[in-house]
Scaffold this motif. Structure first.
Motif, PDB file in Angstrom:
ATOM      1  N   THR B 537       0.850  -1.202   0.000  1.00 46.81           N
ATOM      2  CA  THR B 537       0.000   0.000   0.000  1.00 46.81           C
ATOM      3  C   THR B 537       0.876   1.240   0.000  1.00 46.81           C
ATOM      4  O   THR B 537       1.871   1.309   0.715  1.00 46.81           O
ATOM      5  N   VAL B 541      -2.357   8.221  -0.097  1.00 47.05           N
ATOM      6  CA  VAL B 541      -3.348   7.938  -1.136  1.00 47.05           C
ATOM      7  C   VAL B 541      -4.006   9.263  -1.526  1.00 47.05           C
ATOM      8  O   VAL B 541      -4.501   9.999  -0.672  1.00 47.05           O
ATOM      9  N   THR B 542      -3.960   9.559  -2.768  1.00 46.89           N
ATOM     10  CA  THR B 542      -4.619  10.799  -3.211  1.00 46.89           C
ATOM     11  C   THR B 542      -5.814  10.434  -4.066  1.00 46.89           C
ATOM     12  O   THR B 542      -5.857   9.378  -4.694  1.00 46.89           O
ATOM     13  N   LYS B 543      -6.764  11.336  -4.073  1.00 52.00           N
ATOM     14  CA  LYS B 543      -7.967  11.075  -4.843  1.00 52.00           C
ATOM     15  C   LYS B 543      -8.043  12.137  -5.918  1.00 52.00           C
ATOM     16  O   LYS B 543      -7.889  13.337  -5.623  1.00 52.00           O
ATOM     17  N   HIS B 546      -9.693  16.513  -6.300  1.00 51.84           N
ATOM     18  CA  HIS B 546      -9.890  17.159  -5.010  1.00 51.84           C
ATOM     19  C   HIS B 546      -8.703  18.043  -4.699  1.00 51.84           C
ATOM     20  O   HIS B 546      -7.565  17.697  -4.987  1.00 51.84           O
ATOM     21  N   ILE B 548      -6.013  19.629  -2.427  1.00 53.05           N
ATOM     22  CA  ILE B 548      -5.328  19.197  -1.210  1.00 53.05           C
ATOM     23  C   ILE B 548      -4.869  20.434  -0.465  1.00 53.05           C
ATOM     24  O   ILE B 548      -4.007  21.176  -0.928  1.00 53.05           O
ATOM     25  N   ASN B 549      -5.450  20.673   0.679  1.00 47.96           N
ATOM     26  CA  ASN B 549      -5.063  21.815   1.491  1.00 47.96           C
ATOM     27  C   ASN B 549      -3.878  21.457   2.362  1.00 47.96           C
ATOM     28  O   ASN B 549      -3.656  20.282   2.642  1.00 47.96           O
ATOM     29  N   LYS B 552      -3.125  20.290   8.810  1.00 50.77           N
ATOM     30  CA  LYS B 552      -3.159  20.963  10.113  1.00 50.77           C
ATOM     31  C   LYS B 552      -3.215  19.915  11.201  1.00 50.77           C
ATOM     32  O   LYS B 552      -3.553  18.765  10.937  1.00 50.77           O
ATOM     33  N   ASP B 555      -6.416  18.086  11.510  1.00 49.02           N
ATOM     34  CA  ASP B 555      -6.703  17.129  10.443  1.00 49.02           C
ATOM     35  C   ASP B 555      -6.123  15.765  10.743  1.00 49.02           C
ATOM     36  O   ASP B 555      -6.687  14.733  10.375  1.00 49.02           O
ATOM     37  N   VAL B 556      -4.967  15.772  11.381  1.00 48.90           N
ATOM     38  CA  VAL B 556      -4.300  14.504  11.627  1.00 48.90           C
ATOM     39  C   VAL B 556      -4.893  13.800  12.826  1.00 48.90           C
ATOM     40  O   VAL B 556      -4.619  12.653  13.100  1.00 48.90           O
TER      41      VAL B 556
END
Lengths: 655, 590
Positions: B537, B541-543, B546, B548-549, B552, B555-556
């Motif tokens: 893996t 992983v990016t989608k 969208h 990406i900001n 912070k 967020d984590v």
């Protein structure tokens, strides 16, 4: 769709240990989640993050709740399930019955051990916390993958079996006719004789899937057939003496060593290539993972031909006269050549000299065979002896027998049965288990053929032994010879043409470079220490100092007369001694070798590592393992000792 | 005096007295011991002085002589040395002549010495026109008659020196005039026999030869088994030739022995003579003789084995282990000595065999051998290894009892085949082991790091020429150090090394640590599908589609700590203010 996105994150798999952590840590938010959360909330779109946080600060629990909800709803997590299973409340089924075996099924430790590749016997030097964490991760990964692999053993439905005589009956007395009578029709059809008296003694070869059989007669007869259905693929006469025959990577290509040159035919019998650089070839071997065809010639050359690109990778001058004894080690793709001076030499295309030379017999070597695990080598020589050597570093004979007339041909089966062709008789010996060498005391089966044996091979994935002799080809049943389970992706006997083509492409993509052939096939998992040291030295030279060197210990100044010169020296000495001791422990001469280890084949617990058969390893690799027999003997002795000694009251607690 | 009156009373005293008596110590008169007295009487003062003077003189003379010799040695004149040498040679010759008249046995010994010197000369490269002088003369020879002559002289000398001598047989023939004819009758016979069949008088070889040809013939037969072909090739190539050589040699020895018996030559001359004949016959260097002699020995053994198998001489069996024991020892000895000794020994052995002598002789032989064992004691360690290897290959393994015995043998003449096999076995063994050991030794030598010598360009005037030996560092012990039957190549496989990791990545300090992390394969070939997926893996992983900001803390998953809270608080008002300002501006604009 949601599942596709959620690749399992290692961080999340670990269930939080402490409540504190859990409270402090919340689920990481993904950038694509931001849109969904507001929509579920029904909040306004836009860049809401800061604002929302600010706004929602007093009502954090709610926010968390929402997040959690979204997680559960969106991402059903795999590792969470077992935890849920554990509490009996949640797993109550509709009927109300409880699972009598809660949790995942236990995995036998021995099976897991089989898949473990990290050599834990070697002690590592003290490492930093960061390094240690990496090591722990690696070990955890290994354990997990090996457990998974062990679980998947369940899918290997077939079980091997042997012929067993009724009390005291010698299995060697059972003849083929009896076996054929006893087995089912499909198996009985696998025993057949091809009477081909015209074209002389035959050599034969099975394809890797075990479905196809090719044989070549001394007088030019070459044929290939699907031997299960007895469908003939091609039959030609090459009008030249045929020395050896071998399938290439698939059954579509066939290499034939003819009197003059090496020819390659396809399964229609059309000659595709004539390779003149390989002339007067006596023996052929094909290395399937490297796509190499190894040829041994009368002129004393060992030539490696890469059949995927059609180039000769290496032509090695063996300097030992005519070569006509050759076999490959399936474990590491090393070629074993037998010579007339009683030695067996091991070759790789990457080296001009033999990797090793073993003196096996007093007379010349007549035949060599290596078993599929690369552990044992059987040799027979002009001195009428049949020997089995341990190939794991020691190269010492494990057992020796004198045969009445010596064996001219040898072959190992996938499950470690050894067959020897002596004149017109074949003898088969079986071992105790898969990992043990065949015991030469009692033959497992014997069979007499209509002519002297000229070629032997066990059919892969079948309990069948193919024998080429001067009277034709015989396929005989040998119960317990073949591996019962085949890998459908790797060598599937029932594959269609399309599947074969697909497999061919994949195999070519996974082709191993020829230069990687060496005695230890796991050399890639090792660091090139010499270059490493060299690089380090050069770096030190370039910089003028060693950047990795530890600063010499400087004792802190102390007061009240404790910082006197004598005490300073004493403290320094103390530190030095300590370091010295540690260094000696880790880097001391021969310590890595002497590290206690138990790589024996006995089913000892991996965790305890407290096995009765602790033999000091002779090298960092898997060098000396004890043979099962010896180990059992030792155990027996130990038992005998314990029983023989004066019985004590505590004995009942000792097992 | 006290001691005169003293008498031993207690047992201790008695014992002491006894001791004193025994060692002739004075008990009553303590002035001089009897020994001292005797010595005093033996030599008077004058005598002693004379003797001392004599010794002194001798010593002085010796030192004079030494000094003189040294002085003479330092003389650089070649002519002078030549003259001296010639003078010495002449003198020696004269003495030898005299000695021959007076004492023929001693003369023979002397002759042997001379012969040896000649041999040494022959083996050395002297008079090969390779010296400085010879080279210069060779250049001059084109133009200078004298130089040409000198060169030719030199060449003639070389020829003379390097000529292979037929001396031994000739001298022997000279001695016995009457026997000569008999010998002549004898020798050609043997020679003829040799020519008739190359395999010699050994009936075994005859058979094997014929069988070989037979089988070669049968090869053409299509129904015959093809298998033995390969072995026959090796056989005919590898063994028949040496066998023939052995036979020839053997016969030569026998011949020589008979000659010796007749001519009654002293035994001491025999080895030299045999060696010379050997030189003349087979043009091989000394070291090779050893090989042949060993083969001969094996031949002997096999013969003995045959004898024992027939059961005619039970004693021979007893003797066999001794020879077998000895073989490894022989391998250890320095070459030259061994050859001579062994030749002699061998000769005797064969003598005995020919005469069919039984027990006492054999015992004598054994006793002869036992001293051979002694000097090898210090080499025991090496010997052990050898014996180990021998054991490895010669251990009697139990034979398999198979229900079906191959019938092929019935087709051939079984006896013949057995014979052939027996010969093969007899000759195969030790050669193989020795060759292998030699090969291994060479391999070990080749892999050892070499010492370097270093000569400084600067040195003290008149001082010794300095040369330093830089010892190469000892490498790690070889993997096959304790495995006598294995040679493992220690060379680095650079092709494989090119694929290996050569730089340690960051957190690792030792390569073992790193190796541990790369030991588990991650490919789908080795893992289950699930495990493979998990192992591979991506960390991030990016989608697609969208934004990406920047990340912070919230967020984590970390709740902002008190400090960050503060910062947020501190930051936020600012932002608010800026925003307010903007709004204010906007509003103002509006």
């Amino acid at each position: 769709m949601g599942e596709m996105e959620t690749a399992p994150k290692p961080g999340r798999d670990v269930p939080p240990k402490k409540d504190k952590l859990q409270t402090k840590r919340k689920k990481p938010r993904r950038y694509w989640e931001e849109e969904t959360v507001p929509t579920t909330d029904g909040a306004s779109p836009g860049p809401p993050c800061n604002k929302k946080n600010r706004e929602l600060r007093p009502q954090r629990p709610k926010n968390a709740h929402i997040l959690k909800k979204s997680r559960i709803s969106k991402k059903p997590q795999v590792p969470k399930k077992p935890r849920e299973w554990k509490n009996p409340e949640s797993q109550r089924s509709l009927s109300g019955a409880q699972d009598p075996f809660p949790g995942p099924a236990p995995v036998p430790v021995e099976v897991v051990q089989k898949f473990c590749r990290i050599d834990k016997s070697r002690k590592l030097p003290r490492s930093k916390a960061k390094t240690r964490s990496r090591l722990e991760v690696a070990e955890a990964e290994e354990e997990e993958t090996s457990i998974k692999a062990a679980r998947s053993e369940l899918l290997l439905a077939e079980e091997p079996g042997f012929l067993e005589g009724e009390d005291g009956e010698d299995t060697a007395k059972i003849c083929q006719a009896d076996i054929v009578e006893a087995v089912d029709i499909a198996s009985a059809a696998k025993h057949f004789d091809l009477n081909l008296r015209q074209f002389g003694p035959y050599r034969l070869n099975y394809s890797r899937t075990g479905r196809h059989l090719a044989f070549g007669g001394r007088r030019g007869h070459v044929a290939a057939l699907d031997w299960v259905t007895k469908k003939l693929m091609c039959e030609i006469n090459v009008m030249e003496a045929v020395r050896d025959i071998r399938f290439l990577h698939s059954e579509a290509l066939l290499a034939v060593a003819q009197n003059r040159w090496l020819h390659i035919y396809d399964n229609q019998g059309i000659e595709l290539h004539c390779i003149r650089r390989c002339d007067r070839v006596t023996r052929l071997e094909f290395l399937p993972f490297h796509f190499l065809l190894a040829t041994a010639s009368e002129t004393g050359f060992l030539t490696y031909l890469d059949v995927s690109v059609g180039k000769i990778v290496a032509a090695l001058n063996v300097r030992a006269g005519r070569l006509d004894v050759m076999s490959q080690n399936p474990y590491n793709a090393v070629i074993h050549l037998g010579h007339s001076n009683g030695t067996v030499s091991l070759w790789s295309p990457a080296m001009k000299e033999p990797l090793a030379k073993i003196l096996c017999h007093r007379g010349g070597v007549r035949a060599v065979a290596v078993d599929s695990t690369g552990t044992y080598m059987a040799t027979s020589g002009l001195d009428h002896q049949l020997k089995i050597f341990d190939l794991r570093g020691t190269y010492q004979p494990l057992s020796t027998r004198t045969l009445p007339h010596g064996a001219g041909h040898l072959a190992f089966s996938q499950r470690g049965l050894l067959v020897a062709g002596m004149g017109d008789v074949v003898n088969i010996w079986a071992g105790q288990g898969k990992a043990s060498p065949p015991s030469l005391e009692q033959p497992y089966l014997t069979h007499r053929l209509s002519g002297p044996v000229h070629g032997l091979q066990f059919c892969p994935f079948e309990d069948v032994l193919g024998v080429g002799h001067s009277g034709g080809v015989t396929s005989m049943l040998v119960p317990g010879a073949g591996e019962p389970n085949f890998d459908g992706l790797e060598s599937n006997p029932y594959r269609s043409r399309k599947q074969r083509q697909e497999w061919e492409v994949k195999a070519l993509l996974e082709k191993v470079p020829a230069e990687l052939i060496c005695l230890d096939p796991r050399a890639l998992a090792e660091v090139d220490v010499i270059s490493l040291e060299q690089g380090k030295k050069e770096r030190i030279e370039r910089l003028g100092y060693d950047p990795e060197a530890k600063a010499p210990f400087q004792p802190k100044p102390k007061q009240k007369g404790r910082s006197s010169t004598a005490s300073l020296v004493k403290r320094k000495r103390k530190v030095m001694d300590e370091e010295h001791r540690v260094d000696e422990y880790w880097d001391g001469p021969g310590l890595p070798q002497a590290a206690p280890s138990c790589l024996c084949l006995c089913p000892c617990q991996p965790a305890t590592s407290h096995c009765p058969c602790v033999l000091p390893l002779s090298g960092p690799q898997d060098k000396v393992r004890q043979s099962l027999q010896q180990q059992q003997q030792q155990q027996k002795e130990a038992k005998a000792k314990s029983t023989g000694a004066r019985p004590s009251a505590l004995d009942r607690f000792v097992r | 005096m006290f001691c005169c009156f003293f008498k031993a009373r207690t047992p201790l005293e008695q014992e002491i007295f006894n001791l004193l008596h025994k060692n002739k110590q004075p008990v009553a008169d303590p002035l001089l011991t009897p020994v001292e007295k005797a010595s005093l009487q033996a030599m008077s003062l004058e005598e002693a002085k004379m003797r001392r003077a004599e010794l002194q003189r001798a010593r002085a003379l010796q030192s004079y002589y030494e000094a003189k010799a040294r002085r003479e040695k330092k003389i650089k004149s070649k002519k002078y040395h030549k003259v001296v040498k010639k003078g010495k040679a002449k003198k020696a010759l004269k003495e030898f002549e005299q000695l021959r008249k007076v004492n023929p046995a001693a003369a023979l010994e002397e002759l042997e010495k001379i012969e040896k010197a000649r041999m040494m000369e022959r083996m050395s490269l002297k008079h090969q026109n390779s010296g400085k002088w010879a080279k210069s003369k060779a250049i001059m020879a084109k133009y200078d008659l004298e130089a040409r002559q000198a060169m030719q002289e030199q060449l003639a000398k070389n020829k003379e020196l390097t000529q292979k001598l037929q001396v031994a047989s000739e001298s022997e023939e000279e001695e016995g005039g009457t026997e000569e004819k008999v010998e002549e009758l004898l020798v050609p016979d043997v020679v003829n026999e040799v020519q008739m069949n190359a395999d010699g008088p050994n009936p075994w070889m005859l058979r094997s030869c014929t069988s070989d040809t037979k089988e070669a013939a049968t090869q053409e037969d299509p129904e015959q088994l093809p298998e033995p072909e390969a072995h026959e090739v090796s056989e005919s190539e590898g063994e028949d030739r040496p066998v023939a050589e052995e036979e020839i040699l053997l016969r030569e020895f026998e011949e020589r022995r008979s000659l010796r018996k007749r001519s009654e030559l002293s035994q001491d001359a025999e080895p030299a003579g045999s060696q010379e004949t050997k030189d003349s016959s087979s043009q091989e260097v000394l070291s090779e003789l050893r090989v042949l002699s060993q083969k001969l020995k094996e031949n002997d053994q096999s013969r003995k084995q045959k004898a024992s198998s027939e059961g005619t001489i039970p004693q021979v069996q007893r003797e066999e282990p001794a020879t077998e024991e000895e073989e490894p020892l022989l391998l250890q000895r320095p070459e030259r000595v061994q050859t001579l000794e062994e030749l002699e020994e061998l000769g005797k052995e064969e003598c005995f065999q020919n005469k069919e002598l039984s027990r006492p002789v054999l015992e004598g032989q054994q006793s002869e051998r036992t001293p051979n064992n002694r000097p090898d004691a210090p080499k025991k360690k090496k010997k052990e290894q050898m014996i180990d290897l021998q054991n490895l290959l010669t251990t009697q393994s139990p034979s398999v009892k198979s229900l079906a015995v191959p019938t092929i043998e019935e087709l051939e003449d079984e006896e013949e085949r057995n014979q052939r096999q027996m010969i093969k076995e007899a000759f195969a063994g030790d050669d193989v082991i020795r060759d292998f050991l030699k090969e291994k030794r060479e391999a070990v030598e080749a892999s050892k790091p070499k010492d370097r010598t270093w000569t400084p360009w600067l040195r003290v005037v008149g001082g010794p020429k300095a040369q330093f030996l830089i010892k190469a560092p000892e490498g790690p012990p070889r993997k096959d150090k304790n495995l006598p039957n294995v040679i493992i190549n220690e060379k680095r496989n650079i092709h494989t090394a090119a694929h290996q990791v050569r730089v340690l990545p960051y957190p690792f300090t030792h390569h073992w640590q790193f190796e541990r992390t790369i030991q588990t394969p991650i490919g789908s070939t080795w893992n289950t599908q699930r495990a493979f997926q998990k192992l591979t893996t991506p960390k991030v992983v990016t989608k697609p589609g969208h934004i990406i900001n920047p990340i912070k803390a919230e967020d984590v998953g970390y709740r902002s700590s008190s400090r960050s809270d503060l910062s947020v608080i501190q930051r936020n008002p600012k932002r608010i203010t800026t925003r307010h300002k903007k709004q204010l501006k906007k509003s103002s604009v509006d």
